[in-house]
Motif scaffolding. Structure first.
Motif: not given
Length: 104
Positions: A27-38
């Motif tokens: 979810a790239d619209y949430i800054p913290q989640l955008k950084k997570v290794d999928p």
């Protein structure tokens, strides 16, 4: 009541069944989640007896976001009761109606 060894077996089975699923995207619209290794994935559980079960990448920190929804649901269920709560909230927990969540 389910014993811990059975719970470990069941959680491990679920983990292995879904581990290779790479559907979706971060979810790239949430800054913290955008950084997570999928590729990170873990399941953790704590029994009422205090036994802790961890499998996968559980040592990585992550942002709760929608993971808080089941916890909030459980608190509301305990506070309000099923009948009152379900006057306001639906019962299908995944948000994806075709997902066979009842299989586990």
């Amino acid at each position: 009541m389910i014993d811990t060894e059975t719970l470990i077996r069941d959680i491990t089975e679920i983990y292995e069944a879904v581990l290779s699923n790479e559907d979706g995207k971060v979810a790239d619209y949430i800054p913290q989640l955008k950084k997570v290794d999928p590729s990170l994935f873990a399941i953790s559980a704590c029994t009422v007896n205090g036994d802790v079960i961890n499998i996968g990448d559980f040592n990585h920190r992550f942002c709760l976001q929608s993971c808080s929804k089941p916890l909030t649901y459980c608190i509301a269920l305990e506070e309000l009761g099923r009948e009152k709560l379900h006057q306001h909230v639906g019962k299908e927990p995944s948000g994806i109606h075709h997902l066979p969540i009842h299989d586990y």
